[in-house]
Motif scaffolding. Structure first.
Motif, mmCIF file in Angstrom:
data_model
loop_
_atom_site.group_PDB
_atom_site.id
_atom_site.type_symbol
_atom_site.label_atom_id
_atom_site.label_comp_id
_atom_site.label_asym_id
_atom_site.label_seq_id
_atom_site.Cartn_x
_atom_site.Cartn_y
_atom_site.Cartn_z
ATOM 1 N N LEU A 25 0.850 -1.193 0.000
ATOM 2 C CA LEU A 25 0.000 0.000 0.000
ATOM 3 C C LEU A 25 0.881 1.237 0.000
ATOM 4 N N VAL A 26 0.599 2.171 -0.911
ATOM 5 C CA VAL A 26 1.304 3.448 -0.952
ATOM 6 C C VAL A 26 0.340 4.515 -0.467
ATOM 7 N N CYS A 27 0.783 5.282 0.516
ATOM 8 C CA CYS A 27 -0.043 6.307 1.139
ATOM 9 C C CYS A 27 0.622 7.666 0.967
ATOM 10 N N SER A 28 -0.101 8.618 0.413
ATOM 11 C CA SER A 28 0.404 9.982 0.279
ATOM 12 C C SER A 28 0.012 10.766 1.525
ATOM 13 N N SER A 29 0.989 11.427 2.148
ATOM 14 C CA SER A 29 0.745 12.098 3.413
ATOM 15 C C SER A 29 1.255 13.530 3.360
ATOM 16 N N ALA A 30 1.567 14.100 4.520
ATOM 17 C CA ALA A 30 2.043 15.478 4.618
ATOM 18 C C ALA A 30 3.432 15.501 5.236
ATOM 19 N N VAL A 31 4.178 16.530 4.922
ATOM 20 C CA VAL A 31 5.580 16.595 5.304
ATOM 21 C C VAL A 31 5.792 16.543 6.817
ATOM 22 N N THR A 32 4.925 17.129 7.596
ATOM 23 C CA THR A 32 5.139 17.145 9.043
ATOM 24 C C THR A 32 4.435 16.012 9.766
ATOM 25 N N ALA A 33 3.827 15.114 9.026
ATOM 26 C CA ALA A 33 3.175 13.979 9.670
ATOM 27 C C ALA A 33 4.244 13.089 10.298
ATOM 28 N N GLY A 34 3.820 12.242 11.204
ATOM 29 C CA GLY A 34 4.752 11.347 11.867
ATOM 30 C C GLY A 34 4.947 11.712 13.323
ATOM 31 N N SER A 35 4.548 12.914 13.686
ATOM 32 C CA SER A 35 4.601 13.320 15.088
ATOM 33 C C SER A 35 3.464 14.310 15.337
ATOM 34 N N ALA A 36 3.071 14.426 16.591
ATOM 35 C CA ALA A 36 1.987 15.345 16.934
ATOM 36 C C ALA A 36 2.447 16.784 16.706
ATOM 37 N N THR A 37 1.600 17.560 16.043
ATOM 38 C CA THR A 37 1.941 18.949 15.729
ATOM 39 C C THR A 37 1.025 19.949 16.409
ATOM 40 N N GLY A 38 -0.158 19.500 16.824
ATOM 41 C CA GLY A 38 -1.152 20.424 17.343
ATOM 42 C C GLY A 38 -1.993 21.051 16.251
ATOM 43 N N VAL A 39 -1.683 20.723 14.992
ATOM 44 C CA VAL A 39 -2.450 21.198 13.842
ATOM 45 C C VAL A 39 -3.353 20.048 13.416
ATOM 46 N N ASP A 40 -4.658 20.236 13.542
ATOM 47 C CA ASP A 40 -5.610 19.149 13.321
ATOM 48 C C ASP A 40 -5.413 18.434 11.982
ATOM 49 N N HIS A 41 -5.238 19.197 10.903
ATOM 50 C CA HIS A 41 -5.100 18.579 9.580
ATOM 51 C C HIS A 41 -3.867 17.680 9.523
ATOM 52 N N LEU A 42 -2.760 18.150 10.068
ATOM 53 C CA LEU A 42 -1.523 17.357 10.033
ATOM 54 C C LEU A 42 -1.593 16.183 11.004
ATOM 55 N N ASP A 43 -2.221 16.389 12.148
ATOM 56 C CA ASP A 43 -2.365 15.287 13.101
ATOM 57 C C ASP A 43 -3.276 14.194 12.545
ATOM 58 N N ALA A 44 -4.238 14.566 11.698
ATOM 59 C CA ALA A 44 -5.074 13.558 11.032
ATOM 60 C C ALA A 44 -4.203 12.679 10.145
ATOM 61 N N LYS A 45 -3.280 13.294 9.408
ATOM 62 C CA LYS A 45 -2.350 12.515 8.569
ATOM 63 C C LYS A 45 -1.527 11.574 9.443
ATOM 64 N N ASN A 46 -1.083 12.052 10.593
ATOM 65 C CA ASN A 46 -0.302 11.232 11.511
ATOM 66 C C ASN A 46 -1.094 10.005 11.959
ATOM 67 N N ARG A 47 -2.368 10.188 12.270
ATOM 68 C CA ARG A 47 -3.202 9.056 12.699
ATOM 69 C C ARG A 47 -3.367 8.039 11.571
ATOM 70 N N ILE A 48 -3.520 8.516 10.347
ATOM 71 C CA ILE A 48 -3.641 7.596 9.206
ATOM 72 C C ILE A 48 -2.334 6.829 9.016
ATOM 73 N N GLU A 49 -1.206 7.529 9.069
ATOM 74 C CA GLU A 49 0.094 6.862 8.922
ATOM 75 C C GLU A 49 0.273 5.778 9.980
ATOM 76 N N ALA A 50 -0.068 6.079 11.209
ATOM 77 C CA ALA A 50 0.078 5.100 12.291
ATOM 78 C C ALA A 50 -0.775 3.871 12.004
#
Length: 88
Positions: A25-50
């Motif tokens: 599976l290839v997943c397109s995400s955001a550059v700051t995903a991978g850690s909690a940022t406090g920015v809802d949109h980016l944190d959503a990407k983090n949850r999907i990646e996890a």
């Protein structure tokens, strides 16, 4: 689409891929995903990646935003042409 919708859809895609026997599976995400940022949109990407990482299938997560930005950055050492990379 809300951030919750994005998480729900991303999770569903990963689970369906696993159930259907997708090998990779290839997943397109955001550059700051991978850690909690406090920015809802980016944190959503983090949850999907996890969730993708915790599935029983191989996966690749790409974060193309920075790469695409660098293609157009003045003074960057390389540029992209229809023939491929070239020194500038």
């Amino acid at each position: 689409m809300t951030n919750q919708d994005e998480v729900r859809f991303g999770v569903a895609v990963a689970e369906i891929a696993e159930r259907c026997g997708v090998a990779h599976l290839v997943c397109s995400s955001a550059v700051t995903a991978g850690s909690a940022t406090g920015v809802d949109h980016l944190d959503a990407k983090n949850r999907i990646e996890a969730h993708v990482r915790n599935r029983g299938i191989a996966g690749t997560i790409i974060r193309p935003a920075t790469f695409m930005k660098l293609l157009l950055t003045p003074g960057w050492k390389h540029s992209w042409t229809t023939a491929g990379w070239r020194e500038t």
